[in-house]
Write a protein that holds these residues in place. Structure first.
Motif: not given
Length: 141
Positions: A1-5, A17-21, A63-70, A85-90
């Motif tokens: 699994m790739a690491i999201v940094e 990253g997400i806009d934290l406003t 919303l995650a589509g195929d990103s759950c299994d790839k 992974l982006e949703r979880r990081a956000e």
């Protein structure tokens, strides 16, 4: 699994990253402090999970589509609205900042709405209108 940094050269991610406003409609929800644990006690409900939790999980999956299994680096750009992974990081970033005082799963719900608004998937005014509409229905009984 790739690491999201965020901002790491050579990362497999394009996530930055997400806009934290703060978002006004979500701040209004957060400030009311009505969480499932309190509501369940008020109405004598013994189920520890709110009735909307399964809908929240399903929305995240859709919303995650195929990103759950790839693997993250194999998800095609545009193939899903919000890669898992982006949703979880956000969610992690938002949980450590704007929504740190909100219990789970309400924190997860606010973080998802925040991500969706910042990505243009939903409009803040439309969400405010829908929340008002639901509030009127709930309070009319």
């Amino acid at each position: 699994m790739a690491i999201v940094e965020k901002g790491v050269p050579g990362s497999t991610s394009s996530w930055s990253g997400i806009d934290l406003t703060a978002i006004e409609v979500l701040e209004n929800v957060r400030s009311r402090g009505r969480v499932w644990e309190d509501l369940a006690a008020q109405y004598g409900v013994t189920n520890p999970d709110p009735p909307w939790k399964i809908d929240l999980e399903a929305t995240c999956d859709m919303l995650a589509g195929d990103s759950c299994d790839k693997p993250y680096d194999q998800v095609e750009a545009g193939s899903c609205a919000l890669p898992s992974l982006e949703r979880r990081a956000e969610e992690d970033d938002l949980s450590e900042s704007l929504y740190e005082d909100v219990p789970f799963p309400e924190r997860q719900l606010l973080a998802l709405a925040h991500s969706m608004i910042k990505r243009g998937l939903i409009d803040e005014a439309e969400l405010a209108s829908r929340l008002e509409e639901v509030g009127k229905r709930l309070n009319s009984v």
